[in-house]
Every structure is written in structure tokens, then in C-alpha cells.
Enzyme design. Structure first.
Site, PDB file in Angstrom:
ATOM      1  N   ASN A 111       0.819  -1.218   0.000  1.00  0.00           N
ATOM      2  CA  ASN A 111       0.000   0.000   0.000  1.00  0.00           C
ATOM      3  C   ASN A 111       0.854   1.270   0.000  1.00  0.00           C
ATOM      4  O   ASN A 111       0.577   2.216  -0.738  1.00  0.00           O
ATOM      5  CB  ASN A 111      -0.954   0.010   1.199  1.00  0.00           C
ATOM      6  CG  ASN A 111      -1.928  -1.152   1.143  1.00  0.00           C
ATOM      7  OD1 ASN A 111      -1.981  -1.859   0.136  1.00  0.00           O
ATOM      8  ND2 ASN A 111      -2.672  -1.371   2.212  1.00  0.00           N
ATOM      9  N   THR A 156     -14.125  39.009 -31.404  1.00  0.00           N
ATOM     10  CA  THR A 156     -14.977  38.491 -30.336  1.00  0.00           C
ATOM     11  C   THR A 156     -16.144  37.859 -31.083  1.00  0.00           C
ATOM     12  O   THR A 156     -16.508  38.321 -32.173  1.00  0.00           O
ATOM     13  CB  THR A 156     -15.490  39.610 -29.392  1.00  0.00           C
ATOM     14  OG1 THR A 156     -16.235  40.539 -30.170  1.00  0.00           O
ATOM     15  CG2 THR A 156     -14.337  40.348 -28.719  1.00  0.00           C
ATOM     16  N   HIS A 157     -16.705  36.805 -30.533  1.00  0.00           N
ATOM     17  CA  HIS A 157     -17.777  36.035 -31.211  1.00  0.00           C
ATOM     18  C   HIS A 157     -17.329  35.566 -32.597  1.00  0.00           C
ATOM     19  O   HIS A 157     -18.165  35.413 -33.485  1.00  0.00           O
ATOM     20  CB  HIS A 157     -19.066  36.853 -31.354  1.00  0.00           C
ATOM     21  CG  HIS A 157     -19.466  37.576 -30.102  1.00  0.00           C
ATOM     22  ND1 HIS A 157     -20.292  37.016 -29.155  1.00  0.00           N
ATOM     23  CD2 HIS A 157     -19.129  38.799 -29.617  1.00  0.00           C
ATOM     24  CE1 HIS A 157     -20.463  37.874 -28.153  1.00  0.00           C
ATOM     25  NE2 HIS A 157     -19.758  38.960 -28.413  1.00  0.00           N
ATOM     26  N   SER A 278      -5.146  14.028 -48.838  1.00  0.00           N
ATOM     27  CA  SER A 278      -6.379  13.241 -48.848  1.00  0.00           C
ATOM     28  C   SER A 278      -6.161  12.063 -49.788  1.00  0.00           C
ATOM     29  O   SER A 278      -5.405  12.171 -50.759  1.00  0.00           O
ATOM     30  CB  SER A 278      -7.525  14.128 -49.350  1.00  0.00           C
ATOM     31  OG  SER A 278      -8.500  13.337 -49.988  1.00  0.00           O
ATOM     32  N   LYS A 284      -5.703  18.412 -51.793  1.00  0.00           N
ATOM     33  CA  LYS A 284      -5.906  18.771 -50.382  1.00  0.00           C
ATOM     34  C   LYS A 284      -4.667  18.691 -49.516  1.00  0.00           C
ATOM     35  O   LYS A 284      -3.800  17.849 -49.692  1.00  0.00           O
ATOM     36  CB  LYS A 284      -7.000  17.877 -49.769  1.00  0.00           C
ATOM     37  CG  LYS A 284      -8.353  18.233 -50.326  1.00  0.00           C
ATOM     38  CD  LYS A 284      -9.458  18.038 -49.364  1.00  0.00           C
ATOM     39  CE  LYS A 284      -9.371  18.925 -48.159  1.00  0.00           C
ATOM     40  NZ  LYS A 284     -10.410  18.526 -47.206  1.00  0.00           N
ATOM     41  N   GLU A 291      -5.745  19.114 -35.639  1.00  0.00           N
ATOM     42  CA  GLU A 291      -7.049  18.488 -35.341  1.00  0.00           C
ATOM     43  C   GLU A 291      -6.896  17.433 -34.246  1.00  0.00           C
ATOM     44  O   GLU A 291      -7.704  17.340 -33.322  1.00  0.00           O
ATOM     45  CB  GLU A 291      -7.631  17.848 -36.608  1.00  0.00           C
ATOM     46  CG  GLU A 291      -8.190  18.874 -37.585  1.00  0.00           C
ATOM     47  CD  GLU A 291      -8.614  18.257 -38.908  1.00  0.00           C
ATOM     48  OE1 GLU A 291      -9.602  18.709 -39.471  1.00  0.00           O
ATOM     49  OE2 GLU A 291      -7.944  17.319 -39.391  1.00  0.00           O
ATOM     50  N   TYR A 318      -6.632   2.003   2.114  1.00  0.00           N
ATOM     51  CA  TYR A 318      -6.460   1.461   0.760  1.00  0.00           C
ATOM     52  C   TYR A 318      -7.625   0.540   0.391  1.00  0.00           C
ATOM     53  O   TYR A 318      -8.093  -0.258   1.202  1.00  0.00           O
ATOM     54  CB  TYR A 318      -5.133   0.685   0.657  1.00  0.00           C
ATOM     55  CG  TYR A 318      -4.942   0.057  -0.717  1.00  0.00           C
ATOM     56  CD1 TYR A 318      -4.412   0.801  -1.767  1.00  0.00           C
ATOM     57  CD2 TYR A 318      -5.349  -1.256  -0.970  1.00  0.00           C
ATOM     58  CE1 TYR A 318      -4.279   0.250  -3.030  1.00  0.00           C
ATOM     59  CE2 TYR A 318      -5.211  -1.819  -2.239  1.00  0.00           C
ATOM     60  CZ  TYR A 318      -4.677  -1.053  -3.261  1.00  0.00           C
ATOM     61  OH  TYR A 318      -4.547  -1.597  -4.514  1.00  0.00           O
ATOM     62  N   LYS A 326      -4.250   4.022 -12.345  1.00  0.00           N
ATOM     63  CA  LYS A 326      -3.012   4.178 -13.112  1.00  0.00           C
ATOM     64  C   LYS A 326      -3.158   4.402 -14.615  1.00  0.00           C
ATOM     65  O   LYS A 326      -2.533   5.308 -15.170  1.00  0.00           O
ATOM     66  CB  LYS A 326      -2.108   2.964 -12.884  1.00  0.00           C
ATOM     67  CG  LYS A 326      -1.578   2.940 -11.475  1.00  0.00           C
ATOM     68  CD  LYS A 326      -0.745   1.723 -11.213  1.00  0.00           C
ATOM     69  CE  LYS A 326      -0.651   1.519  -9.730  1.00  0.00           C
ATOM     70  NZ  LYS A 326      -1.992   1.342  -9.080  1.00  0.00           N
TER      71      LYS A 326
HETATM   72  N1  ARG Z   1      -1.368  -3.392  -7.625  1.00  0.00           N
HETATM   73  C1  ARG Z   1      -1.863  -2.698  -6.456  1.00  0.00           C
HETATM   74  C2  ARG Z   1      -2.294  -1.274  -6.885  1.00  0.00           C
HETATM   75  O1  ARG Z   1      -1.902  -0.863  -7.925  1.00  0.00           O
HETATM   76  C3  ARG Z   1      -0.794  -2.603  -5.437  1.00  0.00           C
HETATM   77  C4  ARG Z   1      -1.276  -2.487  -4.026  1.00  0.00           C
HETATM   78  C5  ARG Z   1      -1.929  -3.709  -3.603  1.00  0.00           C
HETATM   79  N2  ARG Z   1      -2.185  -3.740  -2.213  1.00  0.00           N
HETATM   80  C6  ARG Z   1      -3.013  -4.627  -1.696  1.00  0.00           C
HETATM   81  N3  ARG Z   1      -3.138  -4.638  -0.434  1.00  0.00           N
HETATM   82  N4  ARG Z   1      -3.705  -5.425  -2.453  1.00  0.00           N
HETATM   83  O2  ARG Z   1      -3.025  -0.615  -6.219  1.00  0.00           O
END
Ligand code: ARG
Length: 465
Positions: A111, A156-157, A278, A284, A291, A318, A326
Site C-alpha cells: 500500500n 470576439t464572437h 487526402s 488537399k 485536429e 487502501y 493508473k
Molecule cells: N497493484 C496494487 C495497486 O496498484 C498494489 C497495491 C496492492 N495492495 C493490496 N493490499 N492489495 O493498487
């Protein structure tokens, strides 16, 4: 991972489906460097505190450095069935160095380990993004310097409003990027605190020293409260918000670049390196690059909302939900870095078509406000009356198919006989642009002042970052 190194309680091998849902290795392997860096610092602290022996630390340090090389050379492939990057590296370490490897996880939990790795990653990339923002601001400043008297219809606009200069317009974007930069730097400092040593949620009975790990890893100090630390993802949310805001700015700039490169405007010509053809229309030249830059905001906003939603309502501390923090962050960071690099290259290589910008200033009676201001300042007419007289002059110009700046004194006096000769030069677009000489205004002199101030600011940042 064949043997479950983190499951004393679980005896059966996990089902394939569970692994698919549960394992984060396929995406958190990107954190391998931070994981190794964090583990070395943790082991160093353990040995300094006499919690593990100096020999164990040496072994761990050697083993982890070897693993780093194995990963980078492709010898150790992070595609096994380990649950996550932390288990994969710890497992490999124990395979290599035996008992010392098993001591690494003393006074630590995944954690605080994941909180550390992820924070290190966010902090490093925050600096990278900030540096690229500075580079973009410099490019804008350089282009602005060459264009402080290039006339451009200020809008503006999306309607022609008043004449400005192109450098001034660019400095507006430089100002947005400056705020973006400051946001990244401010969250960098706010979050520059070390999570390691918090263990699972409550600290540890081992005599650890969090100052040692904190300073070894380059943090300002350890975090205050472990319960908060292992469940805090504000640092990730901040980087997501900062990226979204920055990409929103980039999307606005991109939109203007797209408009400016169209046949209707022709204000700029994108380098062939940043345009595509294109498949069917041979004539083109499409602005695909701006974009795409304009579109990238969408995924960044999605990533921000996704993590806000994951975190909402989570009890302390946690929860596995947080593993979902992630991928969005990795994606937003990758998108931000690439977008900034592409934008800088595209802007520094695009051609500015000054004549077309200036020509466009002859559409829309851009100096009409100057006539109204003249009537107020020089003749003493009340602004609302001056506004209506000016409206009459604009109508006359429209009927004659001219711009207000092309009318003769007789034309002007046919609307109001009080109008004097001195107004003629005021109605010239360049004079009108330069008349807006108040602080922060568009006159060439004020634009140069803004460029100077921003250049000084850039130099100061370069010393700090
Ligand atoms: N892979 C877990 C995460 O990204 C790591 C932490 C996991 N801890 C646990 N007590 N299961 O959050």
C-alpha cells in the site's frame, strides 16, 4: 509467479479470470524504475536503522540493480502471471539473492509501496511536462517578437472586432501556458512528500526512519498521516486536472491554427511535415496534426472524470479500487508530453502570411471604436450619441463597399459635420492598434513589454526547474 509470495492465507492458485481482473502487471510494469528506486531507498533505511544487516542491504542493492538491467535489456520480461510490478520484482530478487530478498518487505506494505512508486512517477513527469511548457512559451515568445507590428483582426464572437497585432495574440497563449506551468509546479511542491514507511495503513512497530527514505528519494519530507497517505490519490487527480486544462488551451490554439490555415483565412501555412493529404482529393492539404491536438482533450477529460469517480465514496484506507488509478494517468501523461512536443515543432515551423492577416483587417470596420472614442474625446459628444453617429458612418462605408478607414473626410462629414480632419489618421488600422497602449493592451510597445516580462520570468524558471 508460480508461488504466491504474498498469500500465506490463500492456498489455491487463482482462477484465470480472477488474474485477468486482478493483475495490474500488464500496465503497472511501467513503474519498474520507481519500484526499484523506492526499494533500494527502503532497504538502505532498514540497514541504517539496524533492522536488516549491511550485508543484506548490499545484496538487495546489487540484486535490484541487476534486475533493472535485466528489465532494460529485455532479459527479464515483465509478462508473467505476477499480480503486479511490486510482486514481480520482489519475486525475482528472492530468486536471485535468496533470504536477503525476503527481508526487503520488512516494515513496508504494497500500500505504501504503490503510493510511493506512483507518486515518484507523477512527480518526474510533472517536471518533464513543465519543461516542455517552458519550451513552448519560448517558441511563442520568439514568434511574437517578429510580429509585434503584424496586424491581425482581433475577434470576439469570431467576428472582426478591433485591430491587434499577431505577437499580442500569441502572447495570450503564452500567458495560458504560463498559468499551466505554475499549476504543475505548484502541485509538484504540494505533493513532494514521501509516502514510504506508512506500511499498510497505521505505521509499523519497527524503528524505521522516514526522513532517511524521504531525503534519499528527493522528497521534501515524509507525509504527516499514514492512514491518509495510503489512500491519497489527490496528487494523481491534480496532474490529471492540470493536463486537462493545458490540453484545453492547446485545443483552443489548435482550433485557431486550423481556421488560419483554411482557404478562407490563409493567415498561416503549415509545414508539409505537419499536414497530410487526402486519399481521393489530390489538391488537399489537411491540418490533421492540430485536429488531433484539438481532440486529445477528450481522452484527458475522460481520465480525470474516471479517477474522480473511482475515488468518490471510498472508505479509508487502501481499497483495491485504487488500482484503477493508473492507466488513465499514464495515458494522460503520455498524451501531454507528445502533444507539447508536436505543438512546439508545428508552431516553430509554420509560415506566417503577414499580408493576408493585414488584408483581413480591411474587413469589418475594425477602427469604428476609434471613431466613437474620437467623437467623445475630441468633440465632447456623449458616448451613446457617438456610438450612433459611428453606426451611420459604418452604414455609409458599407453602401460604398469600403472599409471605414478608406472613407474621405467629406464622406465622414456627410454623416456629422463636426468630424474634423485629425480623425483620418486615427482610423488607420495600425494607428488604431497602437492607440490601445494601456497596460496589457495590444500596442506594439505594450506587446514588447509583455514579451520582455515573460522572457524575464522564463529565465527565472529555468534556474529553478
Ligand atoms: N497493484 C496494487 C495497486 O496498484 C498494489 C497495491 C496492492 N495492495 C493490496 N493490499 N492489495 O493498487
Amino acid at each position: 509467479m508460480s508461488k504466491k509470495i504474498a498469500s500465506a492465507r490463500i492456498t489455491e492458485k487463482s482462477s484465470k479470470l480472477l488474474q485477468e481482473l486482478n493483475n495490474s502487471l500488464p500496465f503497472d510494469k511501467i513503474l519498474y524504475k520507481e519500484d526499484i528506486e523506492g526499494s533500494i531507498a527502503h532497504a538502505f533505511m532498514l540497514s541504517e536503522q539496524g533492522i536488516i544487516s549491511k550485508e543484506d542491504y548490499k545484496e538487495i542493492n546489487r540484486g535490484l540493480n541487476e534486475i533493472l538491467e535485466e528489465i532494460e535489456s529485455g532479459e527479464f520480461k515483465l509478462n508473467g502471471d505476477d499480480e503486479d510490478i511490486h510482486m514481480a520484482i520482489e519475486g525475482r530478487l528472492t530468486e536471485k539473492i535468496g533470504d536477503a530478498g525476503k527481508r526487503l518487505h520488512t516494515a513496508r506494505s504494497r500500500n505504501d509501496q504503490v503510493a510511493l512508486d506512483f507518486r515518484l512517477y507523477v512527480q518526474k513527469n510533472t517536471k518533464k511536462i513543465a519543461k516542455l511548457l517552458l519550451k513552448n512559451i519560448e517558441t511563442l515568445i520568439n514568434l511574437a517578437k517578429d510580429n509585434t507590428s503584424t496586424l491581425l483582426p482581433g475577434m470576439t464572437h469570431l467576428q472582426h472586432a478591433q485591430p491587434i497585432n499577431f505577437g499580442y495574440h500569441l502572447m495570450a497563449y503564452a500567458s495560458m501556458f504560463k498559468r499551466d506551468y505554475e499549476r504543475f509546479i505548484s502541485s509538484f511542491h504540494r505533493n513532494n512528500l514521501s509516502p514510504i514507511g506508512c506500511a499498510a495503513l497505521a505505521g509499523t512497530p519497527h524503528p524505521i526512519n522516514r526522513e532517511i527514505t524521504s531525503s534519499k528519494l528527493g522528497f521534501k519530507e515524509p507525509t504527516l498521516n499514514c492512514l491518509d497517505t495510503v489512500s491519497d490519490r489527490d496528487f494523481a487527480l491534480e496532474v490529471l486536472f492540470n493536463i486537462s486544462t493545458m490540453l484545453m488551451h492547446i485545443s483552443r490554439f489548435s482550433e485557431e491554427i486550423i481556421l488560419w490555415s483554411s482557404s478562407e483565412f490563409k493567415f498561416i501555412t503549415l509545414s508539409d511535415r505537419h499536414a497530410t493529404g487526402s486519399s481521393i482529393m489530390p489538391q488537399k492539404k489537411n491540418p490533421d496534426i492540430p485536429e488531433l491536438l484539438r481532440a486529445k482533450t477528450g481522452r484527458a477529460n475522460g481520465n480525470l472524470i474516471a479517477l474522480l469517480t473511482v475515488m468518490k465514496g471510498l472508505p479509508l484506507a487502501y481499497n483495491k479500487d485504487m488500482q484503477e488509478d493508473k492507466e488513465g494517468v499514464f495515458d494522460s501523461i503520455k498524451t501531454a508530453l507528445l502533444s507539447l512536443e508536436v505543438l512546439e515543432e508545428m508552431v516553430s515551423q509554420m509560415k506566417v502570411n503577414r499580408q493576408n492577416m493585414e488584408k483581413a483587417c480591411m474587413i469589418g470596420h475594425l477602427s469604428a471604436t476609434d471613431l466613437a472614442d474620437y467623437l467623445v474625446k475630441e468633440i465632447g459628444i456623449a458616448f451613446r450619441d457617438a456610438y450612433h453617429i459611428t453606426g451611420g458612418v459604418v452604414n455609409l462605408a458599407e453602401n460604398k463597399g469600403l472599409d471605414i478607414s478608406e472613407l474621405s473626410l467629406e464622406d465622414l462629414q456627410s454623416v456629422d459635420s463636426r468630424i474634423g480632419e485629425s480623425v483620418i489618421e486615427l482610423l488607420d488600422n495600425r494607428a488604431s492598434m497602437n492607440a490601445r497602449n494601456s497596460e496589457g493592451g495590444t500596442s506594439s510597445a505594450r506587446t514588447k513589454e509583455q514579451i520582455e516580462k515573460m522572457s524575464l520570468w522564463i529565465e527565472l524558471q529555468k534556474e529553478e526547474i
